[in-house]
Design an enzyme around this catalytic site. Structure first.
Site, PDB file in Angstrom:
ATOM      1  N   SER A   1       0.881  -1.184   0.000  1.00 45.51           N
ATOM      2  CA  SER A   1       0.000   0.000   0.000  1.00 45.51           C
ATOM      3  C   SER A   1       0.908   1.220   0.000  1.00 45.51           C
ATOM      4  O   SER A   1       2.076   1.135   0.377  1.00 45.51           O
ATOM      5  CB  SER A   1      -0.850   0.003   1.275  1.00 45.51           C
ATOM      6  OG  SER A   1      -1.487   1.260   1.444  1.00 45.51           O
TER       7      SER A   1
ATOM      8  N   TYR B   1      -1.812  -0.645  10.482  1.00 42.19           N
ATOM      9  CA  TYR B   1      -1.797  -0.951   9.042  1.00 42.19           C
ATOM     10  C   TYR B   1      -0.517  -0.413   8.404  1.00 42.19           C
ATOM     11  O   TYR B   1       0.141  -1.106   7.632  1.00 42.19           O
ATOM     12  CB  TYR B   1      -3.048  -0.329   8.413  1.00 42.19           C
ATOM     13  CG  TYR B   1      -3.278  -0.621   6.947  1.00 42.19           C
ATOM     14  CD1 TYR B   1      -3.706  -1.885   6.525  1.00 42.19           C
ATOM     15  CD2 TYR B   1      -3.100   0.361   5.974  1.00 42.19           C
ATOM     16  CE1 TYR B   1      -3.949  -2.144   5.186  1.00 42.19           C
ATOM     17  CE2 TYR B   1      -3.346   0.112   4.637  1.00 42.19           C
ATOM     18  CZ  TYR B   1      -3.768  -1.145   4.236  1.00 42.19           C
ATOM     19  OH  TYR B   1      -4.010  -1.399   2.897  1.00 42.19           O
TER      20      TYR B   1
HETATM   21  N1  LIG Z   1      -8.679  -0.836  -1.419  1.00 39.25           N
HETATM   22  C1  LIG Z   1      -7.700   0.003  -1.160  1.00 39.25           C
HETATM   23  O1  LIG Z   1      -7.908   1.233  -1.079  1.00 39.25           O
HETATM   24  C2  LIG Z   1      -6.293  -0.508  -1.002  1.00 39.25           C
HETATM   25  C3  LIG Z   1      -5.237   0.410  -1.118  1.00 39.25           C
HETATM   26  C4  LIG Z   1      -3.932  -0.046  -0.987  1.00 39.25           C
HETATM   27  C5  LIG Z   1      -3.684  -1.393  -0.737  1.00 39.25           C
HETATM   28  N2  LIG Z   1      -4.729  -2.253  -0.624  1.00 39.25           N
HETATM   29  C6  LIG Z   1      -4.398  -3.666  -0.337  1.00 39.25           C
HETATM   30  O2  LIG Z   1      -4.905  -4.461  -1.379  1.00 39.25           O
HETATM   31  C7  LIG Z   1      -5.105  -5.790  -0.879  1.00 39.25           C
HETATM   32  C8  LIG Z   1      -6.477  -6.267  -1.340  1.00 39.25           C
HETATM   33  O3  LIG Z   1      -7.487  -5.505  -0.704  1.00 39.25           O
HETATM   34  P1  LIG Z   1      -8.832  -5.066  -1.436  1.00 39.25           P
HETATM   35  O4  LIG Z   1      -8.835  -3.610  -1.515  1.00 39.25           O
HETATM   36  O5  LIG Z   1      -9.041  -5.873  -2.648  1.00 39.25           O
HETATM   37  O6  LIG Z   1      -9.905  -5.416  -0.282  1.00 39.25           O
HETATM   38  P2  LIG Z   1     -10.917  -6.617  -0.109  1.00 39.25           P
HETATM   39  O7  LIG Z   1     -11.855  -6.688  -1.230  1.00 39.25           O
HETATM   40  O8  LIG Z   1     -11.431  -6.486   1.274  1.00 39.25           O
HETATM   41  O9  LIG Z   1      -9.978  -7.902  -0.222  1.00 39.25           O
HETATM   42  C9  LIG Z   1      -9.240  -8.431   0.829  1.00 39.25           C
HETATM   43  C10 LIG Z   1      -9.184  -9.933   0.620  1.00 39.25           C
HETATM   44  O10 LIG Z   1      -8.335 -10.521   1.612  1.00 39.25           O
HETATM   45  C11 LIG Z   1      -8.976 -11.675   2.099  1.00 39.25           C
HETATM   46  N3  LIG Z   1      -8.527 -11.904   3.473  1.00 39.25           N
HETATM   47  C12 LIG Z   1      -8.665 -11.070   4.539  1.00 39.25           C
HETATM   48  N4  LIG Z   1      -8.168 -11.651   5.633  1.00 39.25           N
HETATM   49  C13 LIG Z   1      -7.705 -12.875   5.247  1.00 39.25           C
HETATM   50  C14 LIG Z   1      -7.090 -13.944   5.919  1.00 39.25           C
HETATM   51  N5  LIG Z   1      -6.840 -13.913   7.236  1.00 39.25           N
HETATM   52  N6  LIG Z   1      -6.735 -15.051   5.207  1.00 39.25           N
HETATM   53  C15 LIG Z   1      -6.993 -15.104   3.882  1.00 39.25           C
HETATM   54  N7  LIG Z   1      -7.577 -14.132   3.196  1.00 39.25           N
HETATM   55  C16 LIG Z   1      -7.934 -13.026   3.875  1.00 39.25           C
HETATM   56  C17 LIG Z   1     -10.464 -11.396   2.019  1.00 39.25           C
HETATM   57  O11 LIG Z   1     -11.218 -12.588   1.879  1.00 39.25           O
HETATM   58  P3  LIG Z   1     -11.895 -13.314   3.143  1.00 39.25           P
HETATM   59  O12 LIG Z   1     -12.468 -12.229   3.983  1.00 39.25           O
HETATM   60  O13 LIG Z   1     -12.893 -14.230   2.551  1.00 39.25           O
HETATM   61  O14 LIG Z   1     -10.782 -14.058   3.824  1.00 39.25           O
HETATM   62  C18 LIG Z   1     -10.555 -10.580   0.752  1.00 39.25           C
HETATM   63  O15 LIG Z   1     -10.770 -11.407  -0.374  1.00 39.25           O
HETATM   64  C19 LIG Z   1      -4.953  -5.696   0.641  1.00 39.25           C
HETATM   65  O16 LIG Z   1      -3.679  -6.187   1.028  1.00 39.25           O
HETATM   66  C20 LIG Z   1      -5.050  -4.210   0.908  1.00 39.25           C
HETATM   67  O17 LIG Z   1      -4.372  -3.838   2.084  1.00 39.25           O
HETATM   68  C21 LIG Z   1      -6.024  -1.853  -0.758  1.00 39.25           C
END
Ligand SMILES: NC(=O)c1ccc[n+]([C@@H]2O[C@H](COP(=O)([O-])OP(=O)(O)OC[C@H]3O[C@@H](n4cnc5c(N)ncnc54)[C@H](OP(=O)(O)O)[C@@H]3O)[C@@H](O)[C@H]2O)c1
Length: 254
Positions: free
Chosen positions: A139, A152
């Site tokens: 991130s 975070y």
């Molecule tokens: N959206 C943003 O603004 C943003 C910005 C920068 C970076 N990111 C990063 O991008 C990545 C993806 O996030 P996203 O934005 O796509 O959000 P998201 O849709 O909430 O996806 C997160 C995924 O991680 C899985 N997850 C969470 N805890 C887990 C665990 N203990 N074991 C296995 N899987 C787990 C969730 O599935 P389950 O709940 O089914 O396990 C979900 O599919 C993350 O690392 C996030 O920090 C996001």
């Protein structure tokens, strides 16, 4: 550049939703066999239904044994995993004074130890192949500080440190290790962040979105497909010289 990953097997953690789902689809479209993992079955099933190359398995990234079992069972069917995308993550905001030890630990466990577990499971098959691509979805919070997300930020800075160290260690083995550092991205995680701001401040959705985009060089949220395209490029043979990078998206955000 032709993106042909036909001989490859990729594993994407958190592949059922948001960024992980977009990455799984892009890798599958580039010809790779893709295994996605997560804790909830329903989103995994839905993403897997979007392309014949995608299979799914339930695994929590904080459980190294569970994850290792998926690496080996999926390898039996589809060849060893030589592309590992450590994408699973959780984000909660809290003023530091109200952050509990439990919340701190949970954030570190999923966002940092989860990446450690994923890359450790991937190491052996990559060493055996003499080729590998480890990519962490970190991130912009891994490159600079931000208020109310101390745990975070600490976890994501840790991911960038792990990436840089491993890149040095694994370069002689033909394995590259990179981190992608996106700003706010249009996913379910962003929806939850917007809901939280609206609830805590009384702002409208538009006002909350504008507050998050303040200081963004593009004035727009990143799209998951933009991150997925970059992942596919980093997985090609041509990307071999790129390792130890922490790539901010959009450029100039950090
Ligand atoms: N959206 C943003 O603004 C943003 C910005 C920068 C970076 N990111 C990063 O991008 C990545 C993806 O996030 P996203 O934005 O796509 O959000 P998201 O849709 O909430 O996806 C997160 C995924 O991680 C899985 N997850 C969470 N805890 C887990 C665990 N203990 N074991 C296995 N899987 C787990 C969730 O599935 P389950 O709940 O089914 O396990 C979900 O599919 C993350 O690392 C996030 O920090 C996001």
């Amino acid at each position: 550049m032709q993106m042909n990953l036909q001989a490859r097997h990729a594993l994407v953690t958190g592949g059922g939703t948001g960024v992980g789902s977009a990455i799984a689809l892009a890798l599958a479209e580039a010809g790779a066999a893709v295994t996605i993992t997560g804790r909830r079955e329903a989103p995994l099933r839905e993403t897997a239904a979007s392309h014949k190359n995608i299979s799914w398995a339930v695994a929590d990234v904080t459980d190294a044994d569970e994850l290792r079992a998926v690496f080996s069972s999926s390898a039996a069917d589809r060849g060893r995993v030589t592309i590992a995308i450590a994408n699973a993550g959780v984000a909660e905001s809290q003023p530091f004074g109200r952050l509990t030890g439990e919340q701190w630990q949970q954030t570190i466990d999923v966002n940092l130890t989860g990446v450690f577990n994923t890359f450790q499971c991937a190491l052996e098959p990559m060493l055996a192949a003499g080729w590998g691509r480890m990519i962490a979805i970190a991130s912009v919070a891994g490159l600079k500080g931000s208020a109310y997300v101390s745990a975070y930020c600490a976890a994501k800075h840790g991911v960038v440190g792990l990436t840089r160290a491993l890149a040095e260690e694994l370069q002689p083995k033909g394995i590259t290790v990179n981190a992608i550092c996106p700003g706010y991205t249009q996913t379910p995680m962003l929806d939850r962040t917007l809901d939280n701001i609206m609830q805590k401040t009384g702002m409208s959705r538009e006002q909350a979105a504008a507050a998050l985009l303040k200081g963004s060089p593009t004035g727009k949220f990143v799209q998951p497909s933009e991150i997925a395209d970059l992942v596919v490029r980093l997985c090609t043979d041509e990307a071999g010289p790129t390792t130890g990078a922490a790539i901010a998206m959009p450029e100039g955000i950090a």
